[in-house]
Design a protein around this motif. Structure first.
Motif, short mmCIF file in Angstrom:
data_model
loop_
_atom_site.label_atom_id
_atom_site.label_comp_id
_atom_site.label_asym_id
_atom_site.label_seq_id
_atom_site.Cartn_x
_atom_site.Cartn_y
_atom_site.Cartn_z
N ILE A 63 0.85 -1.19 0.00
CA ILE A 63 0.00 0.00 0.00
C ILE A 63 0.89 1.24 0.00
CG2 ILE A 63 -1.69 1.31 1.37
CD1 ILE A 63 -2.76 -1.37 2.38
N MET A 64 0.46 2.27 -0.72
CA MET A 64 1.22 3.52 -0.82
C MET A 64 0.56 4.61 0.01
SD MET A 64 3.86 5.12 -2.19
CE MET A 64 4.34 4.10 -3.59
N SER A 65 1.36 5.30 0.81
CA SER A 65 0.88 6.43 1.61
C SER A 65 1.41 7.72 1.01
CB SER A 65 1.34 6.26 3.06
OG SER A 65 0.62 7.11 3.91
N ILE A 66 0.52 8.69 0.76
CA ILE A 66 0.87 9.94 0.09
C ILE A 66 0.39 11.13 0.92
CG2 ILE A 66 0.61 11.30 -2.02
CD1 ILE A 66 -0.07 8.67 -3.48
N ASN A 67 1.25 12.11 1.09
CA ASN A 67 0.90 13.31 1.86
C ASN A 67 0.18 14.34 1.00
OD1 ASN A 67 2.38 13.06 4.65
ND2 ASN A 67 3.84 12.34 3.12
N LEU A 68 -0.83 14.96 1.58
CA LEU A 68 -1.53 16.08 0.94
C LEU A 68 -1.25 17.35 1.74
CD1 LEU A 68 -5.02 14.53 0.07
CD2 LEU A 68 -3.10 14.93 -1.49
N SER A 69 -0.85 18.40 1.05
CA SER A 69 -0.60 19.68 1.70
C SER A 69 -1.91 20.34 2.11
CB SER A 69 0.17 20.60 0.73
OG SER A 69 0.05 21.95 1.12
N ALA A 70 -1.86 21.08 3.21
CA ALA A 70 -3.06 21.80 3.66
C ALA A 70 -3.56 22.76 2.59
CB ALA A 70 -2.75 22.55 4.95
N VAL A 71 -2.62 23.37 1.85
CA VAL A 71 -3.00 24.35 0.83
C VAL A 71 -3.72 23.69 -0.34
CG1 VAL A 71 -2.08 26.06 -0.81
CG2 VAL A 71 -1.14 25.90 1.50
N GLN A 72 -3.43 22.41 -0.61
CA GLN A 72 -4.10 21.72 -1.70
C GLN A 72 -5.62 21.67 -1.51
OE1 GLN A 72 -0.99 18.33 -1.64
NE2 GLN A 72 -1.93 18.15 -3.66
N PHE A 73 -6.07 21.76 -0.26
CA PHE A 73 -7.50 21.67 0.01
C PHE A 73 -8.25 22.95 -0.36
CE2 PHE A 73 -5.91 18.14 2.47
CZ PHE A 73 -6.89 17.18 2.30
N TYR A 74 -7.52 24.00 -0.76
CA TYR A 74 -8.18 25.18 -1.32
C TYR A 74 -8.65 24.91 -2.75
CZ TYR A 74 -6.64 28.09 2.59
OH TYR A 74 -6.45 28.63 3.84
N GLN A 75 -8.11 23.84 -3.33
CA GLN A 75 -8.50 23.44 -4.69
C GLN A 75 -9.83 22.69 -4.63
OE1 GLN A 75 -5.44 21.07 -6.60
NE2 GLN A 75 -6.90 20.26 -8.10
N ARG A 76 -10.88 23.31 -5.10
CA ARG A 76 -12.22 22.73 -4.95
C ARG A 76 -12.38 21.40 -5.68
NH1 ARG A 76 -16.03 25.55 -2.48
NH2 ARG A 76 -15.68 27.75 -2.01
N ASP A 77 -11.67 21.23 -6.79
CA ASP A 77 -11.81 19.98 -7.55
C ASP A 77 -10.73 18.97 -7.19
OD1 ASP A 77 -9.66 21.36 -8.58
OD2 ASP A 77 -10.12 20.93 -10.69
N LEU A 78 -10.13 19.13 -5.99
CA LEU A 78 -9.03 18.26 -5.59
C LEU A 78 -9.43 16.79 -5.61
CD1 LEU A 78 -6.16 17.85 -4.47
CD2 LEU A 78 -7.09 18.17 -2.16
N ALA A 79 -10.56 16.45 -5.02
CA ALA A 79 -10.99 15.05 -4.95
C ALA A 79 -11.15 14.46 -6.34
CB ALA A 79 -12.28 14.93 -4.16
N GLU A 80 -11.84 15.17 -7.23
CA GLU A 80 -12.08 14.66 -8.58
C GLU A 80 -10.76 14.55 -9.35
OE1 GLU A 80 -14.93 13.40 -9.20
OE2 GLU A 80 -15.66 14.17 -7.29
N ASP A 81 -9.86 15.48 -9.11
CA ASP A 81 -8.56 15.46 -9.77
C ASP A 81 -7.77 14.22 -9.34
OD1 ASP A 81 -6.62 16.48 -11.49
OD2 ASP A 81 -5.62 17.62 -9.90
N ILE A 82 -7.77 13.94 -8.04
CA ILE A 82 -7.07 12.78 -7.51
C ILE A 82 -7.67 11.49 -8.05
CG2 ILE A 82 -6.70 11.42 -5.41
CD1 ILE A 82 -6.28 14.06 -3.92
N ILE A 83 -8.99 11.40 -8.03
CA ILE A 83 -9.67 10.19 -8.51
C ILE A 83 -9.31 9.92 -9.97
CG2 ILE A 83 -11.94 9.22 -9.06
CD1 ILE A 83 -12.99 10.77 -6.56
N ALA A 84 -9.27 10.98 -10.78
CA ALA A 84 -8.95 10.84 -12.20
C ALA A 84 -7.51 10.37 -12.40
CB ALA A 84 -9.17 12.17 -12.93
N ILE A 85 -6.56 10.94 -11.62
CA ILE A 85 -5.15 10.56 -11.74
C ILE A 85 -4.96 9.09 -11.39
CG2 ILE A 85 -2.84 10.90 -10.78
CD1 ILE A 85 -3.59 13.84 -10.35
N VAL A 86 -5.51 8.68 -10.26
CA VAL A 86 -5.33 7.30 -9.79
C VAL A 86 -5.96 6.31 -10.77
CG1 VAL A 86 -5.89 5.68 -7.93
CG2 VAL A 86 -5.17 8.01 -7.37
#
Length: 373
Positions: free
Chosen positions: A176-199
């Motif tokens: 399993i891979m563990s990846i850090n998310l920066s606090a500032v990344q959460f200002y990106q409203r489409d962050l979840a959808e962007d991550i889902i698409a990348i993975v």
């Protein structure tokens, strides 16, 4: 300016001022572009009274004006040098991805019950052409302030997924891979959808990824953060609360956010297990999390005595230099397949066996009383 944690934070505030001033203003049909010069003094280093601070900032302003339009200077010369260095690193950070100067290290995480390397944490590094290496916390903060954290964050997720796919396809199917998310990344409203698409694009199952976030992230735009991690969690990703036990630790986060894993901050391992207070704190965190159905990882484990006590306290996973330092991808592959890795696993299992042979009614009080006073 108030609420400035570090002197260099002032640099970013001033750059935002210059950016706003650079926007042309329409006055009676005429387009006006404004510029400014700024002199800065810092409390309390440059003075403890308003009169002294104002006087010193005026002196810095005079010198800034002599250098031309759109310049700013600190009264403190050391702060000037530091500010210029930060700006230089920021400009080079924009090109670091293109020049392939950024890379990932991976630190193994061992499951205490099985003794196996269950996860690896992806850690970004920068091989700077001039400074050799730049401390991660420094350039990540610069990336957050400059806005490059979005592209760097996407790159980290892509590279980590590709490496995980390689390992899972070559003898390590359960990793399993563990990846850090920066606090500032959460200002990106489409962050979840962007991550889902990348993975999805990288061909990785969400269940094989853990996203780590700190309590600082939870404090920023709480509603937006909740929506993002809830979306990720519903998709199957695991969510870990990192650096737990310092700062603003609150049971509220564990109750209201979909947290699967808590990572005990390495600072709590400094006096563990030689200090009874440290044991009490770590024990309390583990017990609390388990009662809420949350797994626990102890970071910063460097000694076998720490590992042994963590097993007694029923901690789930350990991470630290006792297992391995962060490694390059090829070195991590070698570690996963090496005799040392298997010896480390046997060491964990041996310690586990010793614990199981103790009396079943051993209590935390017995453990505390057995410590030297």
């Amino acid at each position: 300016l108030s609420g400035i944690e570090q002197g260099t934070d002032t640099t970013w505030a001033i750059l935002r001022m210059f950016k706003e001033l650079a926007v042309p203003a329409d006055i009676d049909g005429n387009e006006i572009v404004m510029t400014a010069n700024i002199g800065i003094s810092m409390y309390p280093a440059d003075g403890e009274h308003s009169e002294e601070l104002l006087s010193n900032s005026k002196m810095a302003l005079v010198e800034a004006t002599e250098q031309g339009r759109g310049e700013f200077l600190f009264y403190n010369k050391d702060m000037n040098n530091l500010s210029r260095q930060v700006l230089k690193i920021e400009s080079q950070l924009h090109q670091a991805l293109e020049r392939e100067e950024l890379y990932l290290n991976f630190q193994p995480i061992v499951n205490i019950s099985t003794g196996k390397v269950e996860k690896v944490e992806a850690l970004i590094r920068w091989n700077h052409p001039e400074f050799s290496s730049v401390a991660t916390d420094i350039f990540v903060k610069i990336a957050e302030h400059s806005g490059t954290i979005k592209s760097i964050g996407r790159w980290v997720i892509q590279r980590a997924c590709r490496q995980l796919l390689s390992w899972r396809s070559n003898g390590h199917p359960d990793l399993i891979m563990s990846i850090n998310l920066s606090a500032v990344q959460f200002y990106q409203r489409d962050l979840a959808e962007d991550i889902i698409a990348i993975v999805k694009e990288e061909g990785i199952l969400p269940q094989t990824i853990v996203f780590e976030l700190t309590e600082t992230a939870l404090l920023r735009k709480k509603d937006n953060v909740f929506k993002i991690i809830s979306r990720l969690h519903s998709e199957g990703f695991n969510i870990a609360l990192d650096d737990f036990g310092i700062g603003y630790s609150s049971i509220e986060y564990l109750q209201s956010f979909p947290i699967d894993l808590v990572k005990i901050d390495r600072s709590l391992m400094i006096n563990f297990p030689n200090d009874t207070h440290a044991i009490s704190i770590v024990s309390g965190i583990i017990s609390l999390c388990h009662n809420l159905g949350i797994r626990v990882t102890a970071e910063g484990v460097e000694h076998e005595a720490q590992l042994s006590m963590l097993q007694d306290l029923m901690c789930d996973e350990v991470q630290g230099y006792l297992i391995s330092k962060p490694l390059l991808a090829e070195d991590t592959t070698e570690f996963l397949e090496s005799t040392y890795s298997r010896r480390m696993i046997r060491k964990v299992n041996t310690t586990q066996s010793k614990r199981e042979h103790r009396q079943n009614n051993t209590s935390l009080a017995d453990i505390l009383n057995s410590l030297p006073t």
